[in-house]
Design an enzyme around this catalytic site. Structure first.
Site, mmCIF file in Angstrom:
data_model
loop_
_atom_site.group_PDB
_atom_site.id
_atom_site.type_symbol
_atom_site.label_atom_id
_atom_site.label_comp_id
_atom_site.label_asym_id
_atom_site.label_seq_id
_atom_site.Cartn_x
_atom_site.Cartn_y
_atom_site.Cartn_z
ATOM 1 N N ASP A 260 34.051 43.734 36.828
ATOM 2 C CA ASP A 260 35.176 42.844 36.504
ATOM 3 C C ASP A 260 35.092 41.561 37.340
ATOM 4 O O ASP A 260 34.235 41.451 38.227
ATOM 5 C CB ASP A 260 36.501 43.563 36.767
ATOM 6 C CG ASP A 260 36.784 43.732 38.252
ATOM 7 O OD1 ASP A 260 35.866 44.104 39.001
ATOM 8 O OD2 ASP A 260 37.928 43.472 38.681
ATOM 9 N N GLU B 257 34.968 41.838 41.006
ATOM 10 C CA GLU B 257 33.709 42.411 41.510
ATOM 11 C C GLU B 257 33.895 43.803 42.094
ATOM 12 O O GLU B 257 33.211 44.185 43.044
ATOM 13 C CB GLU B 257 33.100 41.476 42.578
ATOM 14 C CG GLU B 257 33.163 40.023 42.192
ATOM 15 C CD GLU B 257 32.402 39.100 43.138
ATOM 16 O OE1 GLU B 257 32.877 38.886 44.259
ATOM 17 O OE2 GLU B 257 31.335 38.607 42.745
#
Ligand code: NOJ
Ligand code: NOJ
Length: 468
Positions: free
Chosen positions: A198, A201
């Protein structure tokens, strides 16, 4: 004061700590000019390759001195907008040089072998070499954001009669391609189904933000491809954008009445229990091609925004006992304090870029309603819209408020005011010189994390661009 210019010249007086409501427009424009300058200082720095956008100038605690594809692409998008809006040829030249350097550096990134094995690699060293440490990879929002920003540039250059440059560097219509936009689009068309990390991270799976910005890039890419005579590719890109639309239906949680950030999680942190995440709002802002699919005024989006704001009002001390606009964080369970993951569940803070996203959402929802000339009340948007006129809560779902009616006006005025309130929140916690770090402390309000985060400044500009 030049009024024809979008941004004001640099003001030399010290900026007031508390901005009165009536001065907010001026204060926002003043901050935007500071942000423009501070943002540009993070691009093509003397000790980096030209075209590098460092995430922040800080080299330790934390070290943000890397070219992150996401941060860079979002920043470059605002440079494209600045180029477009600037009436000044010498300023345009400066932006034009930045953009061409970014194109070359991006192509260099695409050709540099890396641990993701493709354009989903999240960040590169500032000399262009691959970052070989462990990281949450791939992050497939990067190539989408980069393609969208550069399609914006391609459109401008085509209008200016620079088709030669566009066909050589940006979109060559060849297979295999040597051009930066088509390289990203081919990757997206073939890999959007892959799980990835995402934008924070931290979580691997299928990502709402990522899919939405991929859809936008593929749609814009489809129309560029067909305009440049690459119709078969254009058809494929459009097909895949439609397939992504189907996949996006999985992110609505009907019990909670929110859009969730991740489905089919297959790795990463496991304590995000609420399902609330501001990346959903960012996805709507960065992933809306203007076709009415999940736009800022969409009732599922407003229901999610309402619940996010309510959660952040409860958990951050600086949001309590105040009528100020809410400070907004990444997600309620966040433990990232700007340096690392703390063990304390209360480590997460509000961020400038997420608070600014809520300002931008308000401005954009307002513009959408004005364009539509009406707002339809539904069970999902009732609470959100009820903030602007309490009588709205008593209306029957399905009621349509037409432009010109008092309730419609209360909503459009209220959205502008609400957007400005988030901005005033940002102005309250910024540095005396207009600097903006990544976060500001949930208890004290003081800035925290990477100083002068490039994305924080880009977020000021992009929010301002929707404030009409
Ligand atoms: C650095 C990432 O950039 C940040 O988003 C994350 O929260 C921390 N690492 C902890 O994983
Ligand atoms: C951490 C954020 O979570 C991530 O979105 C960002 O790309 C990096 N910091 C660099 O700014």
């Amino acid at each position: 004061m030049k009024t024809g210019k979008l941004v004001l010249g640099i003001c030399t007086f010290a900026i007031p700590l508390f901005v009165q409501a009536q001065d907010v427009g001026r204060a926002i424009r003043d901050q935007a000019e500071r942000s423009r300058i501070l943002m540009l200082q993070n691009i093509s720095r003397p000790d980096t390759r030209p075209g590098v956008v460092v995430a922040a100038p800080s080299k330790q605690n934390p070290n943000y001195y890397f070219h992150w594809i996401r941060d860079a692409a979002l920043t470059i998008k605002t440079v494209v907008d600045l180029y477009n809006l600037s009436p000044d040829p010498s300023e345009k030249k400066v932006y034009g040089k930045i953009l061409r350097d970014f194109v070359d550096f991006s192509r260099f990134n695409q050709l540099t072998p890396n641990r993701s094995g493709g354009p989903g690699e999240p960040k590169f060293n500032v000399d262009g070499s691959a970052y070989n440490g462990d990281w949450g990879r791939p992050q497939n929002d990067g190539p989408a954001l980069r393609a969208s920003a550069l399609i914006g540039l391609a459109r401008i250059l085509l209008n200016q009669g620079e088709a030669g440059y566009v066909r050589e560097k940006l979109y060559d219509g060849k297979n295999p391609t040597q051009s930066v936009i088509k390289f990203d689009l081919e990757y997206l068309a073939n890999h959007w189904q892959d799980p990835c990390f995402d934008i924070w991270e931290e979580v691997s799976g299928r990502q709402f933000y990522t899919l939405l910005v991929q859809r936008k890039a593929l749609m814009e890419g489809a129309s560029l491809a067909s305009d440049l005579g690459d119709g078969i590719a254009g058809y494929t890109y459009m097909q895949q954008a439609k397939n992504i639309e189907q996949a996006l239906t999985q992110f609505w949680n009907p019990q909670k009445q929110i859009l969730v950030p991740t489905v089919a999680q297959n790795g990463g942190i496991t304590y995000k229990n609420s399902g609330l995440d501001s990346s959903v709002i960012l996805g709507v802002l960065h992933g809306d091609p203007g076709d009415g699919f999940l736009s800022p005024g969409n009732d599922m989006v407003l229901s999610t925004a309402y619940q996010l704001e309510t959660a952040f009002r409860q958990i951050y001390r600086i949001n309590q006992n105040t009528t100020l606009g809410a400070a907004i964080g990444r997600y309620p369970e966040d433990r990232y304090d700007g340096l690392g993951l703390a063990s304390a569940v209360t480590a997460g803070n509000p961020w400038f870029l997420t608070t600014l996203a809520f300002a931008e959402l308000s401005y954009k929802a307002r513009l959408q309603f004005i364009r539509q000339r009406s707002v339809k009340i539904t069970p999902l948007n009732m609470k959100f819209l009820g903030q602007f006129d309490s009588r709205i809560q008593n209306l029957a779902p399905g009621t349509v408020l037409a432009a010109g009616t008092p309730a419609f006006q209360a909503i459009t005025k209220g959205l502008l005011r609400k957007g400005d309130e988030y901005f005033r929140r940002v102005l309250l916690h910024r540095g005396p010189d207009g600097s903006l770090s990544e976060q500001f402390n949930r208890d004290s309000g003081y800035m925290q994390g990477a100083p002068n985060l490039t994305w924080s400044h880009a977020a000021v500009l992009s929010a301002l661009f929707s404030r009409h």
